[in-house]
Each structure stands twice: as C-alpha cells, then as structure tokens.
Write an enzyme that holds these catalytic residues in place. Structure first.
Site, short mmCIF file in Angstrom:
data_model
loop_
_atom_site.label_atom_id
_atom_site.label_comp_id
_atom_site.label_asym_id
_atom_site.label_seq_id
_atom_site.Cartn_x
_atom_site.Cartn_y
_atom_site.Cartn_z
N CYS A 62 0.87 -1.23 0.01
CA CYS A 62 -0.07 0.01 0.08
C CYS A 62 0.87 1.13 0.07
O CYS A 62 0.47 2.40 -0.11
CB CYS A 62 -0.98 0.15 1.08
SG CYS A 62 -2.34 -1.44 1.08
N ASP A 101 2.87 2.43 2.51
CA ASP A 101 3.43 2.50 3.89
C ASP A 101 3.39 1.59 4.85
O ASP A 101 2.32 0.93 4.75
CB ASP A 101 2.57 3.93 4.28
CG ASP A 101 2.71 5.45 3.75
OD1 ASP A 101 4.03 5.66 3.42
OD2 ASP A 101 1.95 5.57 3.18
N CYS A 159 7.37 7.45 2.94
CA CYS A 159 8.17 8.81 2.65
C CYS A 159 8.64 9.52 3.65
O CYS A 159 8.44 8.88 5.08
CB CYS A 159 6.91 9.60 1.96
SG CYS A 159 5.48 10.10 3.26
N CYS A 169 0.14 10.12 7.64
CA CYS A 169 1.41 9.64 8.29
C CYS A 169 1.39 9.45 9.60
O CYS A 169 1.69 8.69 10.26
CB CYS A 169 2.74 10.43 7.70
SG CYS A 169 2.85 9.92 5.79
#
Length: 278
Positions: free
Chosen positions: A35, A37, A61, A105
């Site tokens: 996916c 992450d 990221c 995140c």
C-alpha cells in the site's frame, strides 16, 4: 514539492530510535508495503506502567519516517495511560505541522501506538472490528468515522489525506460521501455541483507515469550524467532501470525512493511503489 518544516526535515534526515526492541512489551504493525506505507513500532513498558523505550521500522515517505521518529521520542518516559490519549494531531503539531496530503502519516503513527498498546494489554482494537470500506488500503468505516470526528473533516479529499481511503481505484468514494453525511450533522450526502473524480484506468496510469518520467525525472537525472528507463507497470508496482551515472552510484536507492518514487506519487498516484530492474 511538499513544504516540510525544519522539524520534519530533522527527523527525516536524522531519524531517532530506528530499529526494534528485543523482547518488547508490545508490538504494533500497521499498513503494508504493497500500500506504500508500513510501520512497525515496538515499546518497552516497566512495572510502573511507564514506556521506557520505543523504536520503529518504517517503509514510506519523509513524513512517515519523521512522524515515526517523533512518536518514539514523545513516548519515551511517558505513562501508558497518557500514551493512550495521544492523537495524530499531537504528532503533527510536535513536528510543526505536516502537508495536508501527508496527515495520514501521523494517523499511521497513532494507529501503530494503539496496536502496540493493545498487544501489551491483550485488548482487541475496536477499529479492527470495523467494515472495510477502502479495499485498496484496508481502511475500515470505524477508522474513517473517527478521522472525520477528531479532525472535523468535511470532504472526501480530506478523508483521503488523513486515511488514504479513496486514494486508489476510487470505487469507495460514494461510501466515503455517505459516511460524511452520517457523521457530520447537516452535511448533504450528495453536495450540489460536486464532481465525481474520474477513475484512472491502467492505460491512463501508464501514460501519466511515462509523461512524468520524460518531462521531469529524465531531465533532472541527465544533468548529473544519469538516465532512467521505464521497464514495466504492474498494478501499483513501477519497475525502472537506472542508466548512466545513476546505475553505479552508491546513492541509487536514495534516488529511486526519495526522488523517482516521490515524484510519481505526487503527480500520478500516491500508492505507487518504484522498484529497480535487476
């Protein structure tokens, strides 16, 4: 390009507490590499119910790395009861803020913490009992409702920013809109004038990837004597071959993940994963 605060850059370039605690009190795994992450958080809790150590391993990221690093710093020395109250907004604020497109995140960090605490206490996570709404990223209705309530979300785009739901094939957009209507009082289920985002076909995705590579990525790499060739696109997996100076460079993986993959995620699809042809 995203605008990152000094704190985000600091924790991305020099992340704290990277690794895994041996014989951890609790382990939290969220997300998946497929996916785009993934985060593994391990915590150590002493007899006084204080978190004495926290470490992480993440795939993602700059914001994912920074959020995970900051979370572990916040947790060390914190009482377990206080840790249970941490929100994704607390993590984002500690970093001086995150781009709206990267708020998921901080949400991933909070979810990893909840999973680690649940592993330690032996209590099942309520979010895990929800109905999966976004099959691309495995996001449940309970996760979406909580994100809406805690962050005062008012659009499908905001839901995607905070949870990634709707960021893949787009099939769940109608359900996301319905959840907004059910959760936010007075919110219309079908807002007037709202345009439904067109679902990207496989051919459209390939063409867009080619365009970004030719227009932006190739010219940049060529300035340093490098080059890149698109080899294959299989779902969200993009296979490329680095050429010229990039092929033998010791920083090739950094170039691949922090430039090529990042650029394609920004301009094509956030779930893309770039791999090098071997």
């Amino acid at each position: 390009m995203w605008e990152y605060t000094d704190k985000v850059q600091e924790h991305f370039i020099n992340p704290k507490n990277v690794g895994e605690i041996e014989n951890a009190s609790g382990v939290g795994n969220v997300g998946s590499i497929a996916c785009g992450d993934a985060l593994r958080l391990t915590i150590k809790v002493d007899e006084n119910q204080v978190i004495t150590d926290a470490k992480f391993k993440t795939f993602g990221c700059a914001s994912a790395i920074a959020s995970s690093s900051m979370l572990t710093e916040m947790l060390k020395g914190m009482k377990l009861e206080d840790a249970k109250k941490l929100t994704n907004d607390d993590i984002a604020k500690a970093l001086g803020g995150l781009p709206k497109e990267k708020m998921h995140c901080s949400v991933m960090g909070r979810e990893a913490l909840e999973a680690a605490i649940a592993d330690y206490t032996g209590v099942m996570l309520p979010m895990a009992q929800g109905e999966v709404v976004c099959e691309c990223f495995g996001v449940t209705d309970l996760e979406i409702i909580r994100a809406i309530q805690e962050n005062a979300l008012t659009s499908v785009e905001e839901i995607t920013n905070f949870t990634k739901a709707g960021g893949g094939c787009g099939k769940c957009e109608g359900r996301l809109q319905a959840l907004l209507a059910e959760t936010v009082e007075g919110f219309p289920e079908h807002p007037a004038g709202q345009k439904k985002r067109k679902r990207m076909t496989s051919l459209e995705k390939i063409k867009k990837i080619e365009e970004v590579i030719e227009r932006e990525i190739k010219p940049t790499l060529k300035k340093d004597g490098g080059d890149i060739e698109l080899i294959d696109v299989d779902g969200d997996f993009v296979t490329v071959s680095l050429r010229g100076a990039c092929a033998g460079c010791h920083s090739s993986q950094t170039t691949l993940k922090e430039y090529v993959e990042k650029k394609l995620r920004e301009q094509v699809l956030e779930s893309l994963i770039v791999e090098e042809d071997r």
